[in-house]
Every structure is written in C-alpha cells, then in structure tokens.
Write a protein that holds these residues in place. Structure first.
Motif, PDB file in Angstrom:
ATOM      1  N   LYS A 147      52.195 -97.346  41.183  1.00  6.33           N
ATOM      2  CA  LYS A 147      53.531 -97.744  40.731  1.00  6.33           C
ATOM      3  C   LYS A 147      53.407 -98.590  39.466  1.00  6.33           C
ATOM      4  O   LYS A 147      53.654 -99.803  39.483  1.00  6.33           O
ATOM      5  CB  LYS A 147      54.259 -98.537  41.832  1.00  6.33           C
ATOM      6  N   GLU A 206      55.123 -98.988  36.990  1.00  7.79           N
ATOM      7  CA  GLU A 206      56.328 -99.602  36.427  1.00  7.79           C
ATOM      8  C   GLU A 206      56.636-100.979  37.044  1.00  7.79           C
ATOM      9  O   GLU A 206      57.535-101.683  36.599  1.00  7.79           O
ATOM     10  CB  GLU A 206      57.534 -98.671  36.610  1.00  7.79           C
ATOM     11  N   THR A 207      55.869-101.363  38.077  1.00 13.11           N
ATOM     12  CA  THR A 207      56.121-102.644  38.765  1.00 13.11           C
ATOM     13  C   THR A 207      55.907-103.822  37.812  1.00 13.11           C
ATOM     14  O   THR A 207      54.899-103.886  37.113  1.00 13.11           O
ATOM     15  CB  THR A 207      55.158-102.790  39.969  1.00 13.11           C
ATOM     16  N   SER A 208      56.875-104.752  37.811  1.00  8.56           N
ATOM     17  CA  SER A 208      56.747-105.916  36.928  1.00  8.56           C
ATOM     18  C   SER A 208      55.742-106.916  37.502  1.00  8.56           C
ATOM     19  O   SER A 208      55.449-106.899  38.708  1.00  8.56           O
ATOM     20  CB  SER A 208      58.109-106.586  36.752  1.00  8.56           C
ATOM     21  N   ARG A 215      54.969-109.570  45.924  1.00  7.92           N
ATOM     22  CA  ARG A 215      54.563-108.652  47.003  1.00  7.92           C
ATOM     23  C   ARG A 215      53.119-108.870  47.428  1.00  7.92           C
ATOM     24  O   ARG A 215      52.785-108.781  48.617  1.00  7.92           O
ATOM     25  CB  ARG A 215      54.781-107.202  46.561  1.00  7.92           C
ATOM     26  N   GLN A 256      62.286-116.293  40.680  1.00  6.38           N
ATOM     27  CA  GLN A 256      62.668-114.978  40.158  1.00  6.38           C
ATOM     28  C   GLN A 256      64.104-114.604  40.530  1.00  6.38           C
ATOM     29  O   GLN A 256      64.840-114.077  39.717  1.00  6.38           O
ATOM     30  CB  GLN A 256      61.682-113.935  40.738  1.00  6.38           C
ATOM     31  N   PHE A 257      64.481-114.891  41.770  1.00 10.33           N
ATOM     32  CA  PHE A 257      65.783-114.414  42.250  1.00 10.33           C
ATOM     33  C   PHE A 257      66.904-115.441  42.115  1.00 10.33           C
ATOM     34  O   PHE A 257      68.073-115.082  42.135  1.00 10.33           O
ATOM     35  CB  PHE A 257      65.701-113.999  43.732  1.00 10.33           C
ATOM     36  N   LEU A 279      67.868-118.456  37.779  1.00 10.10           N
ATOM     37  CA  LEU A 279      68.632-118.177  36.551  1.00 10.10           C
ATOM     38  C   LEU A 279      70.134-118.441  36.709  1.00 10.10           C
ATOM     39  O   LEU A 279      70.881-118.333  35.747  1.00 10.10           O
ATOM     40  CB  LEU A 279      68.421-116.717  36.123  1.00 10.10           C
ATOM     41  N   PHE A 285      62.779-103.739  53.280  1.00 10.70           N
ATOM     42  CA  PHE A 285      63.230-102.370  53.528  1.00 10.70           C
ATOM     43  C   PHE A 285      64.617-102.098  52.958  1.00 10.70           C
ATOM     44  O   PHE A 285      65.040-100.947  52.881  1.00 10.70           O
ATOM     45  CB  PHE A 285      63.206-102.067  55.022  1.00 10.70           C
ATOM     46  N   GLN A 286      65.345-103.156  52.590  1.00  8.64           N
ATOM     47  CA  GLN A 286      66.639-102.917  51.936  1.00  8.64           C
ATOM     48  C   GLN A 286      66.413-102.349  50.538  1.00  8.64           C
ATOM     49  O   GLN A 286      67.281-101.725  49.952  1.00  8.64           O
ATOM     50  CB  GLN A 286      67.431-104.222  51.831  1.00  8.64           C
ATOM     51  N   GLN A 287      65.208-102.614  49.991  1.00  9.52           N
ATOM     52  CA  GLN A 287      64.935-102.154  48.633  1.00  9.52           C
ATOM     53  C   GLN A 287      64.104-100.863  48.634  1.00  9.52           C
ATOM     54  O   GLN A 287      64.438 -99.897  48.008  1.00  9.52           O
ATOM     55  CB  GLN A 287      64.212-103.249  47.860  1.00  9.52           C
ATOM     56  N   ASP A 288      63.001-100.868  49.328  1.00 13.10           N
ATOM     57  CA  ASP A 288      62.146 -99.678  49.408  1.00 13.10           C
ATOM     58  C   ASP A 288      61.845 -99.414  50.872  1.00 13.10           C
ATOM     59  O   ASP A 288      61.052-100.127  51.482  1.00 13.10           O
ATOM     60  CB  ASP A 288      60.831 -99.910  48.668  1.00 13.10           C
ATOM     61  N   SER A 289      62.483 -98.400  51.421  1.00 10.35           N
ATOM     62  CA  SER A 289      62.319 -98.147  52.854  1.00 10.35           C
ATOM     63  C   SER A 289      61.199 -97.138  53.106  1.00 10.35           C
ATOM     64  O   SER A 289      61.391 -95.948  52.959  1.00 10.35           O
ATOM     65  CB  SER A 289      63.619 -97.611  53.438  1.00 10.35           C
ATOM     66  N   TYR A 290      60.012 -97.623  53.465  1.00  9.94           N
ATOM     67  CA  TYR A 290      58.899 -96.744  53.740  1.00  9.94           C
ATOM     68  C   TYR A 290      58.572 -96.780  55.229  1.00  9.94           C
ATOM     69  O   TYR A 290      58.391 -97.859  55.800  1.00  9.94           O
ATOM     70  CB  TYR A 290      57.667 -97.152  52.935  1.00  9.94           C
ATOM     71  N   VAL A 291      58.450 -95.611  55.830  1.00 12.88           N
ATOM     72  CA  VAL A 291      58.150 -95.523  57.267  1.00 12.88           C
ATOM     73  C   VAL A 291      56.826 -96.220  57.574  1.00 12.88           C
ATOM     74  O   VAL A 291      56.707 -96.949  58.564  1.00 12.88           O
ATOM     75  CB  VAL A 291      58.088 -94.049  57.707  1.00 12.88           C
TER      76      VAL A 291
END
Lengths: 136, 346
Positions: free
Chosen positions: B40, B42-44, B51, B105-106, B109, B187-193
């Motif tokens: 990935k 493109e990950t900042s 993560r 980060q969140f 600002l 999982f709200q952002q990237d839901s991977y089983v």
C-alpha cells in the motif's frame, strides 16, 4: 494467588468471554468485508476523453472515458482537514455500501468506476460527516 | 527483593530480556513499514506510524495477557512472568505513540481542545457501526498510563498490595476497550476479514487460557478438601509432596502451601506479600521458600523474610500420623515460629 483473587479473575474472564464476542458480532454485522468497488489506477493509465470536470479551491475531479472504462480522478489540492476520508459512489441519493478507496494524502487519486455512477461523496468516518459531494 | 527503591533492579537476565523486547519491537515496526510500503505505497507517514504502533501494542498486550496462564500451566514460562512488568511498560510506550499521533493527526487541527474533540467530534454514541471508537482507545490508554506509572515497587508498597492489584486488574477492562476500539474503528475505514478473524482468534485464545487455568485451579482446590478430625484437616500423604517443593490446599477459604525440605514439613500462607504470587508454586532455594513471580523469599518455619528484609506471612501447624499429613486450619500470626515436623519415616 489468594482464593478470592483467583475467583475474581475467573469471573472476569467469563464475563469478557460472553460480552466481547456479543459486541463484536453487533459491531461487525453491518460492516462490508467485500473488496472495494475498484482498485486505484496508476497515473500512466489515465488516458482517454474527458467527460466532465468539477473544480473548487480544494479539489479537482475529472471523469474520463478511457480504454479501460470510466475513470474518476480526484486531485486533492490542499491538505485535508479530515484525517480520514473515504470516497464512495452515491446511488439513488444514498452512499453506496462499497467504497472506492481511502484518500489519505494530497495529490491525484484515480479509480475505475462503473458507468452508472455520476455522483460521489468524500466521507469522514471518524467525525461521521460528509467532506464534499461531487456531482457531474 | 530490595531494601530501598531503585528505578530498575537490573540483573543479567533482566538486561537480556529487555534487549529482546527492544529488538523485537524494532523488528516488528520495520517489517510492518516494509510490508505496508510494498503493498500500500499510497499510505501516508502519519497513518503508517499510527497503524504500526497500534498493531504492535495490541500484539504485545495479547502476549502480556497469556504469560500469566501459560506460566501456571507450564513452569517453563515462569521467567517471562518474572520479567512481565518491563513488557507492560514497553506496551504502554507503543500504545502512547499510537494514541499521541492519532490525537495530533485527527484532532489537533481543530479550534477546540484535542482531548475534548476526541469525545465530541463524533456524537453518534447510539450506533455501534458508527460509534466514536477513539473514545474507547483513549480510555484504555488512560488505564495503561495508570498501570505503567504505578508499576514500580514504590507504589506497590505505598498503595498496598490489595489496592495495587485492583488497579492493575483494570487491564482486563482496558483489553475489552482495545478490542472494541479496533472492531468499531479500524474496520469502519478498511474492513478486512483477516484482521477481524485474527483479533477474534486472539481474544478467544487469551480468554480460554485464563478460564481453563482458573477451572483447573478450582478443581485442584476441590480435590484437596479434606476430612475434619478433631479440628485438624487431613490433607495428603507425605509422599505426595516433592522434595524442596510444596502442595497447595485450601483451608478456611485460604490457600496454604505445605513444603517438604531436608526431611521436614512446614506450612505457610500461599500468597506472597509482594504481588500476591503463589508461593506454593515456587521452590526452596538456599533454605528459603522463593516466590516464582519475583523471587521474594521466606523462611519455611516462620514465614519471615530473611534479615534484613521485613516481610512476614502466616504460618500453620502441621502433624503427622503415620504417613498422613494433617493441618490445623487456624492461621497463626504472621511470622510466628512453628517447629517443622520431621518426615523421615516416609
């Protein structure tokens, strides 16, 4: 370990074993574990006729008709105020279940999209708010 | 054991253990960054840091939580238990980096206090799917901070063992908060089983290990309930106790360890004064009962720590009829001298 402490530990774990899976179930049952609608497209693949353009001081969005199919390019011109942003197609006025992808940095993000999609939404899942709605 | 307080009671084993912790943490971060950049790209950087340290803290928390039951099931894991405190503080550091970066980060600002923003930026508290998951992570981080800040023996001594233990048992609440933080948030952002399954399996392993160990201990206690005979409880045969080891029994709702050493038997309360460790799972070293958790020592015939240390635990009276061991269930005052009973005729 003292008897009382041992019992307390065991009871706590029984409670956790019941409570956590229940909460897990209810929290994931509405989530979408399928693949995204599309995977991001490399910059070299962005060729084709421009169908529509939408631009404002923060974003430029371009819809292409390319040999691979319809492409949506979202250019983030200024850093996003929302740290988490997910791009969704909008179908019949509702945000689609499957996202196109996550927008995390400034720059160009391009996605292969279905022809029927003409409206999109950039959504912040942390603040639970719409960042921008794009309509061609 | 120590007479005065030092920042860290270093010894050769602790230094080796800490090096392994630091090396493993760095290795994990490097592998995580490498794999993410390959798959990935493109990950900042900010997302990568959040993560990497978040997942590292969760893995470390699972390891910390299984050390206790594993060492009760198999004594070969005891050295991990002896050193677990440093692992806990290291886990807090990883969680703090994750939480600190996320807060910045969140929420840094905006025009409101970032901590206030954590609780108010998403007010969808009625929905499980859109729940403000960061609140759960923030609360878990507060618990980890309280635990890391009070992990030193100074606080153990001054808060009292009972209060300290209760405070540190909040780790179970923090664990539940962390699990839900991940489920409701990531999982709200990237839901991977795969991620969901991994976390569910991790939880099941930790929970089942604790429950199995607890049931095993309770069964052992039930099996050792003995017959009452003139105020004395019949507990076991001398031959059932290994040399320089103990057998644990429950008498009057308290756990008691009966040790056999140098042809003698002595009984003391099973709970170490330091952190409540199971003395009966330790062994006699240099003539002293040695706690398997942190090496605190007591003399078997009176429950006193050898001079210059001052810890004392209760001792119990024993008697031998033939090869049958009996115990008087009344605990004597802490540190009371009790003559060991000889058991040479075994």
């Amino acid at each position: 370990m003292a008897s009382g402490l041992l019992k307390a530990h065991t009871y706590i774990w029984f409670v956790l074993l019941l409570a956590v899976p229940t909460l897990m179930f209810f929290s994931v049952r509405n989530l979408n574990f399928n693949e995204r609608n599309n995977t991001p497209v490399e910059e070299s693949e962005i060729v084709g006729d421009i169908i529509a353009v939408d631009e404002n001081p923060q974003f430029r969005t371009v819809l292409y008709d390319s040999p691979r199919g319809r492409l949506l390019e979202l250019v983030v011109k200024q850093p996003l105020q929302s740290a988490s942003a997910i791009l969704y197609p909008v179908v019949d006025g509702e945000r689609a279940e499957k996202s196109l992808g996550q927008i995390s940095t400034q720059g160009s993000h391009t996605f292969l999209v279905e022809d029927r999609f003409e409206q999109f939404q950039l959504f912040d899942p942390i603040k639970n708010e719409i960042i921008i709605e794009i309509e061609f | 054991m120590g007479l005065d307080y030092q920042w860290v009671l270093w010894n050769k084993h602790k230094k080796t253990y800490d090096k392994v912790i630091v090396f493993s943490m760095l290795l994990y971060i490097l592998v995580f960054v490498g794999v993410t950049l390959v798959f990935k790209p493109e990950t900042s950087i900010e997302t990568l840091v959040i993560r990497a340290f978040g997942s590292l803290a969760i893995i470390m928390l699972h390891v910390i939580l299984i050390i206790g039951p594993l060492s009760r099931l198999d004594s070969r894991f005891m050295p991990l238990l002896y050193n677990r405190r440093h692992l806990g503080v290291s886990m807090f550091i990883a969680a703090f980096i994750h939480g600190g970066f996320s807060l910045f980060q969140f929420h840094a600002l905006g025009d409101v206090n970032p901590v206030y923003s954590v609780f108010t930026s998403n007010m969808d508290y009625n929905s499980l799917t859109n729940f403000p998951f960061q609140v759960l992570g923030f609360l878990a981080l507060l618990i980890f901070f309280a635990m890391a800040a009070t992990s030193h023996d100074f606080y153990l001594k001054n808060l009292s063992t009972k209060t300290w233990k209760r405070l540190h048992m909040l780790v179970y609440l923090a664990y539940a908060l962390v699990i839900m933080h991940v489920f409701l948030g990531a999982f709200q952002q990237d839901s991977y089983v795969a991620t969901a399954l991994l976390l569910a399996v991790g939880f099941l392993v930790v929970a089942l290990l604790h429950i199995v160990t607890g049931i095993k201990e309770v069964r052992k206690t039930k099996a050792t309930k003995a017959l009452l005979e003139d105020g004395w409880l019949q507990v076991c045969q001398v031959s059932e106790i290994e040399e320089d080891r103990a057998k644990i029994f429950t008498v009057e709702k308290e756990r008691v360890a009966i040790f056999k050493y140098n042809g003698k038997l002595s009984a003391i309360h099973n709970v170490c004064k330091h952190q409540g460790g199971p003395l009966g799972e330790g062994k006699i070293i240099d003539g002293c009962i040695t706690c398997p958790w942190h090496g605190y020592q007591y003399l078997p015939h009176n429950g006193q720590s050898p001079p210059p240390f001052t810890e004392k635990i209760a001792a119990y009276r024993l008697k031998l009829v033939g090869s049958q061991v009996y115990i008087n269930p009344v605990a004597l005052a802490e540190g009371t001298e009790v003559t060991p009973i000889p058991c040479n005729h075994e």
